[in-house]
Design an enzyme around this catalytic site. Structure first.
Site, PDB file in Angstrom:
ATOM      1  N   HIS A 108       0.908  -1.268   0.121  1.00  0.00           N
ATOM      2  CA  HIS A 108       0.022  -0.005   0.126  1.00  0.00           C
ATOM      3  C   HIS A 108       0.756   1.197   0.090  1.00  0.00           C
ATOM      4  CE1 HIS A 108       0.907   0.680   4.064  1.00  0.00           C
ATOM      5  NE2 HIS A 108       0.325  -0.632   4.603  1.00  0.00           N
ATOM      6  N   CYS A 165       2.616 -11.807  19.193  1.00  0.00           N
ATOM      7  CA  CYS A 165       1.785 -11.276  17.998  1.00  0.00           C
ATOM      8  C   CYS A 165       2.239 -11.686  16.676  1.00  0.00           C
ATOM      9  CB  CYS A 165       1.683  -9.748  18.026  1.00  0.00           C
ATOM     10  SG  CYS A 165       1.114  -9.014  16.614  1.00  0.00           S
ATOM     11  N   CYS A 183       3.164  -8.651  14.305  1.00  0.00           N
ATOM     12  CA  CYS A 183       4.406  -8.028  14.610  1.00  0.00           C
ATOM     13  C   CYS A 183       5.607  -9.273  14.344  1.00  0.00           C
ATOM     14  CB  CYS A 183       4.491  -7.355  15.936  1.00  0.00           C
ATOM     15  SG  CYS A 183       3.430  -6.322  16.196  1.00  0.00           S
ATOM     16  N   HIS A 229       3.922   1.531   2.238  1.00  0.00           N
ATOM     17  CA  HIS A 229       5.245   1.116   1.748  1.00  0.00           C
ATOM     18  C   HIS A 229       6.118   1.728   0.943  1.00  0.00           C
ATOM     19  CE1 HIS A 229       2.520  -2.504   3.079  1.00  0.00           C
ATOM     20  NE2 HIS A 229       3.342  -2.409   4.076  1.00  0.00           N
ATOM     21  N   LYS A 275      -2.801   4.354  11.692  1.00  0.00           N
ATOM     22  CA  LYS A 275      -1.820   3.894  10.741  1.00  0.00           C
ATOM     23  C   LYS A 275      -2.538   3.099   9.472  1.00  0.00           C
ATOM     24  CE  LYS A 275       2.138   0.681  10.349  1.00  0.00           C
ATOM     25  NZ  LYS A 275       2.073  -0.672  10.672  1.00  0.00           N
ATOM     26  N   CYS A 328      -2.964  -7.287  20.368  1.00  0.00           N
ATOM     27  CA  CYS A 328      -1.904  -6.262  20.026  1.00  0.00           C
ATOM     28  C   CYS A 328      -2.262  -4.938  19.843  1.00  0.00           C
ATOM     29  CB  CYS A 328      -1.063  -6.865  18.948  1.00  0.00           C
ATOM     30  SG  CYS A 328       0.032  -5.658  18.317  1.00  0.00           S
ATOM     31  N   LYS A 367      -3.007  -2.808   5.663  1.00  0.00           N
ATOM     32  CA  LYS A 367      -3.925  -3.749   4.987  1.00  0.00           C
ATOM     33  C   LYS A 367      -4.756  -4.433   5.763  1.00  0.00           C
ATOM     34  CE  LYS A 367      -3.648  -4.459   0.646  1.00  0.00           C
ATOM     35  NZ  LYS A 367      -4.741  -4.124  -0.317  1.00  0.00           N
ATOM     36  N   HIS A 401      -1.839  -4.072  15.967  1.00  0.00           N
ATOM     37  CA  HIS A 401      -2.676  -4.996  14.865  1.00  0.00           C
ATOM     38  C   HIS A 401      -4.012  -5.138  15.257  1.00  0.00           C
ATOM     39  CE1 HIS A 401       1.548  -5.625  13.328  1.00  0.00           C
ATOM     40  NE2 HIS A 401       0.891  -5.700  12.346  1.00  0.00           N
TER      41      HIS A 401
HETATM   42  N1  MSP Z   1       9.360  -7.385   7.440  1.00  0.00           N
HETATM   43  C1  MSP Z   1       9.400  -6.249   8.514  1.00  0.00           C
HETATM   44  C2  MSP Z   1      10.778  -5.531   8.324  1.00  0.00           C
HETATM   45  C3  MSP Z   1      12.004  -6.125   8.528  1.00  0.00           C
HETATM   46  S1  MSP Z   1      13.386  -4.990   8.099  1.00  0.00           S
HETATM   47  C4  MSP Z   1      14.772  -5.860   8.395  1.00  0.00           C
HETATM   48  C5  MSP Z   1       8.176  -5.244   8.418  1.00  0.00           C
HETATM   49  N2  MSP Z   1       7.695  -5.582   7.246  1.00  0.00           N
HETATM   50  S2  MSP Z   1       6.286  -4.692   6.623  1.00  0.00           S
HETATM   51  O1  MSP Z   1       6.012  -4.956   5.454  1.00  0.00           O
HETATM   52  O2  MSP Z   1       5.480  -4.886   7.764  1.00  0.00           O
HETATM   53  O3  MSP Z   1       6.592  -3.298   6.855  1.00  0.00           O
HETATM   54  C6  MSP Z   1       7.636  -2.530   6.185  1.00  0.00           C
HETATM   55  C7  MSP Z   1       7.812  -1.131   6.322  1.00  0.00           C
HETATM   56  O4  MSP Z   1       6.403  -0.489   5.970  1.00  0.00           O
HETATM   57  C8  MSP Z   1       7.910  -0.411   7.840  1.00  0.00           C
HETATM   58  O5  MSP Z   1       9.006   0.339   8.087  1.00  0.00           O
HETATM   59  C9  MSP Z   1       6.653   0.152   8.326  1.00  0.00           C
HETATM   60  O6  MSP Z   1       6.684   1.107   9.205  1.00  0.00           O
HETATM   61  C10 MSP Z   1       6.265   0.530   7.097  1.00  0.00           C
HETATM   62  N3  MSP Z   1       4.696   0.927   6.920  1.00  0.00           N
HETATM   63  C11 MSP Z   1       3.712   0.046   7.121  1.00  0.00           C
HETATM   64  N4  MSP Z   1       2.659   0.881   7.037  1.00  0.00           N
HETATM   65  C12 MSP Z   1       2.833   2.010   7.041  1.00  0.00           C
HETATM   66  C13 MSP Z   1       2.271   3.362   7.029  1.00  0.00           C
HETATM   67  N5  MSP Z   1       0.782   3.344   7.200  1.00  0.00           N
HETATM   68  N6  MSP Z   1       2.833   4.383   6.798  1.00  0.00           N
HETATM   69  C14 MSP Z   1       4.112   4.543   6.700  1.00  0.00           C
HETATM   70  N7  MSP Z   1       4.742   3.414   6.701  1.00  0.00           N
HETATM   71  C15 MSP Z   1       4.284   2.120   6.946  1.00  0.00           C
HETATM   72  O7  MSP Z   1       7.751  -4.728   9.172  1.00  0.00           O
END
Ligand code: MSP
Length: 528
Positions: free
Chosen positions: A21, A130, A133, A24, A305, A155, A308, A158
């Site tokens: 989304h 969790c 997380c 990311h 936040k 959590c 998904k 989540h």
């Molecule tokens: N796989 C782990 C990271 C491992 S790094 C060694 C993970 N993955 S994730 O896909 O859940 O999230 C990846 C990144 O996307 C994180 O930095 C997270 O903060 C960011 N984001 C997820 N949702 C977000 C928002 N709504 N806004 C900004 N960043 C967001 O965590």
């Protein structure tokens, strides 16, 4: 080989359990803008991104979709995560997947090293886990559920129930690193940024660190613990290692020395993993800690936040299909102070697109190029003698370029863009005051018209160079229009720290027509 100082920047590696989304996409874009800036500054730059494919979350999602975890990851990486880079115009140098042999071998070598040196030992653990997380939680991080999960412990991030797990597994002796970490934060105030993130990490570590469970035996989707095949390595321990397995650990010492240490961009929810666990792991292995861990904020929807799992995720392509990738990149980096949370709204995006991109920057480019075409047959005139006002523009360009570079150095891309935008505003004001369309009607003012067109074109040159890390497509078009037939060389090769030096466009340069950089978007599309 580039001679500049090394600059390696990373994004977190993403769980390809689901599609991306815009949250990311935000991290990818921020990392890419910083990387492009450093590349144009002549630094030996490396942008690393990738996917985090092991662990329970991946396994469960794949199973729920009647697929094996590897197949599921392959499908999402091919169909969603690699295309995301294309959608957003990301110029990454590498894409690591934690299921690649280079990574799995590195993880095995790393844990073996820590086991051999006594930093990993067997032990028992019970706690609330969790899966969202992929982390054991403290009771202070749990809340009482509502709705579907009424009365259950869930959590706080989540809003899904946690599971009480009890395992005999291997522990990383992280508790030994409390003092060394505190000394690191003290000696290097820039190590964790922004300041709010640093404070949070320092107060967390001051409470003292517990040892960390780093293996799992209840499922087998992970890297096998080399000395005990009943266990796989905990997904976070595995994932953090991507930052070094992608650049030469274990085996290619020369590349590792060249590319490490890196700057890590992470969302604030995963700050502790990067600013506490990861440096402790590196210290235990006798490796250098990261150059910096920078935590950016969240994109919020309705004050929460975007995620998904809460069904608030917006697909990046739904924005880029309408506004283009440059506008996506510009909007998120300009509108949200880097390090803080920001609320996304279609109205705000559409308003900024129209006012700042279409009317501000795009229109400036079109007008200047069109006037050089109309009044000077598309050949750039010599500037002649500079008036006070011309000198004023030169000064704004010089000062803005310096300011923007300093802002990038302090990880403030929003301030860099704001500084560069002064050039857009000043040039638009300059044209309004100079009225080149009126000068063109007075043959005796030909010299003045030359000066105005040359000044405006030179300002556009600086803008194309300074904004190309943010909006590579539009700036590429502008660059081509300014120096038709490639006479100016490649935009990506333009030294960004010299962008403010005046007088780089030679008189006589041929320009070419420029289509609107940010076309008008029909109202029906916006309200659809
Ligand atoms: N796989 C782990 C990271 C491992 S790094 C060694 C993970 N993955 S994730 O896909 O859940 O999230 C990846 C990144 O996307 C994180 O930095 C997270 O903060 C960011 N984001 C997820 N949702 C977000 C928002 N709504 N806004 C900004 N960043 C967001 O965590």
């Amino acid at each position: 080989m580039p001679a500049g100082r090394p600059f390696t920047i990373t994004t977190p590696i993403f769980y390809p359990s689901d599609v991306p989304h815009i949250g990311h996409g935000y991290t990818e874009v921020a990392a890419d803008v910083l990387a492009r800036w450093h590349r144009q500054a002549g630094d030996d730059t490396w942008l690393l991104t990738g996917t985090d494919e092991h662990g329970q979350k991946m396994l469960r999602t794949a199973t729920a979709n009647d697929m094996g975890p590897r197949e599921w990851a392959d499908r999402l990486v091919q169909q969603a995560w690699l295309p995301l880079l294309e959608t957003l115009g990301i110029a990454n140098d590498d894409f690591i997947r934690t299921t690649q042999p280079r990574h799995e071998q590195g993880v095995a070598a790393f844990v073996q090293r820590l086991y051999d040196t006594g930093f990993i030992e067997a032990g028992d653990y019970e706690g609330y886990y969790c899966v969202g997380c992929e982390e054991y939680k403290q009771t202070s991080e749990l809340v009482t559920g509502t709705g579907r999960y009424e009365g259950q412990l869930v959590c706080a991030i989540h809003s899904i129930p946690v599971e009480l797990l009890s395992e005999r597994n291997y522990f990383f002796r992280m508790s030994q690193f409390t003092d060394r970490l505190l000394a690191l934060y003290e000696e290097r105030p820039d190590f964790v940024q922004p300041e709010s993130a640093r404070n949070e990490v320092v107060s967390f570590v001051k409470q003292g660190l517990a040892d960390l469970s780093i293996s799992r035996s209840s499922f087998d989707w992970g890297v096998q613990v080399p000395w005990d095949d009943r266990h796989v390595v905990y997904v976070w321990f595995d994932a953090l290692l991507n930052y070094i397995t992608a650049i030469g650990f274990d085996g290619d010492e020369a590349t590792l020395n060249r590319r490490w240490p890196a700057v890590h961009l992470v969302g604030k929810d995963i700050l502790r993993f990067h600013a506490v666990i990861w440096p402790a792991m590196l210290m235990a292995a006798g490796l250098e800690v990261p150059r910096q861990v920078f935590a950016h904020g969240w994109l919020l929807v309705g004050g929460e936040k975007m995620s998904k799992s809460k069904l608030t995720g917006i697909a990046p392509a739904s924005i880029t299909d309408v506004f283009g990738s440059d506008a996506f990149r510009y909007y998120f980096l300009r509108a949200i102070p880097f390090g803080q949370d920001g609320s996304f709204s279609w109205e705000d995006l559409a308003a900024r697109y129209q006012a700042e991109l279409a009317n501000g920057f795009g229109n400036l480019g079109s007008r200047v190029i069109a006037m050089i075409g109309r009044y000077r047959d598309g050949v750039l005139p010599a500037a002649g003698e500079a008036s006070e006002r011309d000198l004023g523009i030169r000064e704004v360009v010089r000062a803005s370029a310096v300011e923007a570079d300093l802002a990038i150095e302090r990880m403030a891309p929003h301030e860099a863009i704001a500084a560069i935008w002064r050039i857009v505003e000043e040039l638009n004001g300059y044209l309004t005051l100079e009225e080149p369309w009126a000068l063109a009607k007075q043959p005796e003012q030909a010299g003045r018209l030359d000066a105005v067109l040359a000044t405006a074109a030179e300002g556009l040159r600086a803008l194309a160079v300074l904004l190309s890390p943010v909006m590579p497509k539009a700036c590429g078009k502008l660059w081509t229009a300014l120096g038709a037939e490639g006479s100016l060389g490649l935009l990506a090769d333009q030294p960004i720290r010299a962008a403010g030096d005046w007088g780089q466009l030679p008189a006589g340069t041929r320009t070419a027509p420029l289509e609107p950089l940010f076309p008008r978007i029909e109202q029906e599309v916006l309200s659809a």
